[in-house]
Design a protein around this motif. Structure first.
Motif: not given
Length: 168
Positions: A108-115, A130-139, A158-162
């Motif tokens: 329990h000294t290290l942990a990871y979280m997948v989001v 003005p614009i609206e941006e929608t992005t799906r991220y995974a990290w 991290s990575t993301n869809e366009p």
């Protein structure tokens, strides 16, 4: 002292030390602490609080994003960069698509979280419209438990869809 007695004493000593190490862990508390950091990150985005983001970082924090590796060398520069970004956008969503997956090392000294996160924000394009941006991220965020018991972000990859951009 007899060999069998020595083995029993050494075995019991090892068991006692092992149980003491286990007793110092706080599995539920560690999970709650990391989930709170995750929620605090969301709040920092909506509140435009760059300082709150930087306070989560370890001094050796590394970010991997868009094919580049960034090492924190100046918390003030990173704080200014976060603040500049926060000032240029209005968040509509910074929401988990699925609940984050959280795993701990055995000690329990290290942990990871997948989001898996959906971010929707208002900003301006390169000519100021003005614009609206929608992005799906995974990290994946990697945390290290500090000597004081607090968790700090060591690394994020991290990575993301366009993004989808629509004029407002």
């Amino acid at each position: 002292m007899h060999v069998t007695t020595k083995i029993i004493i050494y075995g019991l000593s090892a068991l006692i030390f092992s149980s003491c190490a286990q007793a110092s862990r706080n599995d539920e508390g560690d999970e709650q602490a990391l989930r709170k950091i995750h929620e605090d990150s969301r709040a920092a985005h909506f509140e435009k609080n760059a300082q709150a983001m930087i306070e989560q970082f370890s001094p050796e924090m590394i970010s991997v994003n868009r094919g580049k590796i960034h090492k924190v060398t100046s918390p003030e520069k990173d704080k200014d960069a976060f603040q500049s970004y926060f000032n240029a956008v209005e968040f509509k969503k910074w929401d988990d698509v699925t609940p984050p997956v959280l795993r701990f090392s055995d000690d329990h000294t290290l942990a990871y979280m997948v989001v898996d996160k959906l971010v929707v924000l208002d900003t301006k394009d390169s000519v100021g419209r003005p614009i609206e941006e929608t992005t799906r991220y995974a990290w994946v965020s990697i945390y290290r438990k500090q000597n004081d018991g607090n968790w700090k972000l060591e690394c994020i990859a991290s990575t993301n869809e366009p993004e989808v951009v629509k004029p407002l």
